[in-house]
Design a protein around this motif. Sequence first.
Motif: not given
Length: 314
Positions: A257-286
Amino acid sequence: MNAHYRSFASDWEHQATVRTRPRRVLEEDDKLIYPLCRQPLVLSAGFVEHCPQWRDFVLVQTFYKFINDVVIFETEIVDKTARNIAKNRFSIPFPAACRYDAMTVVVDEDYHALVALDFMQQTLEQTGIAPLELPAAIELSRAIPIAQTQTPTHLHDAVELICVAIAENTVTHDVAAFAKDDSVKQSVRGLMADHLADEGRHAIFWASLVRHYWQTASDEDRYGIAQVLPVFLQHYLTNELQRDFDQLLIEHLDISADARQVLQAQVSALTFPITRQHPLISNIMGLLRRSGLLQTPCVAQALSAYLPVPGSPS
């Protein structure tokens, strides 16, 4: 458009993977079925510490989701738009040569879905790992209707066209990165390379259609579409569905249960802000630049948050 549109019918006859590729067979070797770099969960500190033995299970399940996403994308979204264009059921008129090419896109996309399902079955037979419940939608399934609801009815097809063009150009970039990863099984890389061979042609096709539409659109319609593009991007580029799937994966790991809680917290914290730095934005703007949209002031203004800052590297 007749004077400027170059049909790729002859290229399709000689190059389309449905005509030129043998069946790909999944190898039984030590290589990965899915790239580690595309599944951050297995690279996380918590995963490496608590359950590295579950790596292959997670990668296989992530591969199943990838396959499922491809099938939804190809058969429920791109197929629908291309088929309506081919059968002259689209509100934007296109010439016969373009409609013929649209039908080759339908054939290609349905073939990609068939090959993807074949790989899913081969993976199940080789690994004995059955897929978990897979999502019934992808980001694009949600993003297009949301964008359409914020425009007048007469613009719904135009919004669909532009959104599909963006997605087709984005998937080309995505698949190319996948195909180059030599840690992955050769048959899977070959599958991606085959897909890429067709998608490169499709990307050009959709960009041509968007360019044609944009040249004929009124200023009022251009403005209306410009306003919904940021809305579409925010819903299309989100990683919420992937986070939900990763949480489902964690629930199926035989860990404490402890390991599961650690992984769940890590996944919840993983975000990719949708800004000009997003890896796909330059492709889309092109794509938007090649199609003529970004040269329109109202579009450039609506998407200013995603464009390079003047004086900085693009």
